[in-house]
Design a protein around this motif. Structure first.
Motif, PDB file in Angstrom:
ATOM      1  N   HIS A 243       0.842  -1.188   0.000  1.00  0.00           N
ATOM      2  CA  HIS A 243       0.000   0.000   0.000  1.00  0.00           C
ATOM      3  C   HIS A 243       0.877   1.237   0.000  1.00  0.00           C
ATOM      4  O   HIS A 243       2.046   1.177   0.397  1.00  0.00           O
ATOM      5  CB  HIS A 243      -0.973   0.011   1.182  1.00  0.00           C
ATOM      6  N   ALA A 244       0.312   2.351  -0.449  1.00  0.00           N
ATOM      7  CA  ALA A 244       1.055   3.614  -0.526  1.00  0.00           C
ATOM      8  C   ALA A 244       0.364   4.668   0.325  1.00  0.00           C
ATOM      9  O   ALA A 244      -0.860   4.641   0.506  1.00  0.00           O
ATOM     10  CB  ALA A 244       1.156   4.095  -1.970  1.00  0.00           C
ATOM     11  N   ALA A 245       1.157   5.591   0.854  1.00  0.00           N
ATOM     12  CA  ALA A 245       0.632   6.703   1.651  1.00  0.00           C
ATOM     13  C   ALA A 245       1.322   7.983   1.212  1.00  0.00           C
ATOM     14  O   ALA A 245       2.526   7.977   0.933  1.00  0.00           O
ATOM     15  CB  ALA A 245       0.868   6.465   3.139  1.00  0.00           C
ATOM     16  N   THR A 246       0.551   9.055   1.147  1.00  0.00           N
ATOM     17  CA  THR A 246       1.091  10.354   0.738  1.00  0.00           C
ATOM     18  C   THR A 246       0.737  11.399   1.785  1.00  0.00           C
ATOM     19  O   THR A 246      -0.367  11.400   2.328  1.00  0.00           O
ATOM     20  CB  THR A 246       0.536  10.781  -0.632  1.00  0.00           C
ATOM     21  N   SER A 247       1.704  12.279   2.068  1.00  0.00           N
ATOM     22  CA  SER A 247       1.494  13.357   3.035  1.00  0.00           C
ATOM     23  C   SER A 247       1.572  14.704   2.323  1.00  0.00           C
ATOM     24  O   SER A 247       2.595  15.017   1.694  1.00  0.00           O
ATOM     25  CB  SER A 247       2.558  13.298   4.129  1.00  0.00           C
ATOM     26  N   GLU A 248       0.510  15.472   2.408  1.00  0.00           N
ATOM     27  CA  GLU A 248       0.563  16.830   1.871  1.00  0.00           C
ATOM     28  C   GLU A 248       1.466  17.713   2.724  1.00  0.00           C
ATOM     29  O   GLU A 248       2.160  18.592   2.207  1.00  0.00           O
ATOM     30  CB  GLU A 248      -0.841  17.417   1.800  1.00  0.00           C
TER      31      GLU A 248
END
Length: 262
Positions: A243-248
């Motif tokens: 899975h992937a996670a992105t932080s603004e």
């Protein structure tokens, strides 16, 4: 105007004339380093001609910790704090943590600082970076290993790693010339160059991860949002659940792969 005030103003004026946007903040750091015995004039000169501030003062702030850095070493980026955050959220006390492509060991040290009793290992191919890594991981009992990816690791880690954290180079070769001069001219290209599409080293890391991970262990790789589908595909092909996670907030993306339970 006192002598100290005049000195501080000279530093600010010199940095501002050199184009430093945050001249006042940088001057404060340089003056602080000089108070510890460093040569202020020499430091100001180096900064004014474009050397990274962290190289000049000898440290970088990362996850609230002071990490030793210097000439010839990659400076840990603030966005990589997201990688640490993601890793720490998965960790349990006593986790076996490996910081692969560790550079100065900032990621591994920060994870170990957040995980009680972590067994920490840091590995890189660059002996200059490892000189700083030894200093940064020492407070957490970390061991440092030199070599090319998994070739650097002791055989005893095979099948034991619960957290494998990786900030491998992921800049495409042709894009290095477009980087800011501080990185392009003063950081080792081996810490920047990820091959033609930026993913050459990430693919090698993913392909070799499974035998080193414990059952249920995790591989976490920092990548770009644009590159993350390819990073995830490499992990999936290697047999990991992804899975992937992105932080603004950090403008950062982390792809995580988990070794399935038997």
């Amino acid at each position: 105007m006192t002598a100290d005030t005049a000195k501080a103003q000279w530093v600010v004026d010199t940095l501002r004339a050199a184009g430093c946007v945050f001249a006042e903040e940088e001057a404060e750091l340089l003056l602080g380093a000089a108070a510890e015995g460093a040569d202020l004039a020499r430091m100001v000169e180096l900064r004014a001609v474009g050397h990274p501030l962290e190289h000049v003062v000898g440290w970088a702030e990362f996850c609230g910790l002071r990490m030793a850095v210097g000439e010839g070493a990659f400076v840990p980026r603030r966005r990589t704090e997201f990688l640490v955050q993601q890793a720490a959220a998965l960790a349990r006390p006593g986790a076996v943590v490996v910081d692969l492509c560790c550079g100065v060991g900032a990621v591994g040290a920060a994870v170990a600082a957040a995980v009680p009793g972590a067994e920490l290992h840091a590995a890189d191919i660059d002996p200059v970076a490892l000189g700083y890594a030894r200093r940064n991981v020492a407070p957490y009992g970390g061991q440092v290993h030199e070599g090319d990816l998994y070739d650097a690791l002791p055989a005893g880690l095979r099948g034991r790693i619960t957290l494998l954290v990786v900030n491998a180079p992921y800049v495409p070769t042709d894009s290095i010339a477009l980087l800011p001069p501080e990185a392009r001219d003063h950081e080792p290209h081996t810490a920047l160059d990820g091959g033609p599409d930026g993913l050459s080293i990430q693919r090698r890391v993913a392909e070799g991860a499974l035998p080193w991970l414990a059952e249920g262990g995790h591989l976490l790789i920092e990548t770009s949002t644009r590159q993350s589908p390819a990073t995830a595909s490499a992990m999936t092909s290697a047999g990991l659940a992804v899975h992937a996670a992105t932080s603004e907030e950090w403008s950062a993306t982390v792809v995580t792969g988990r070794r399935p339970l038997a």
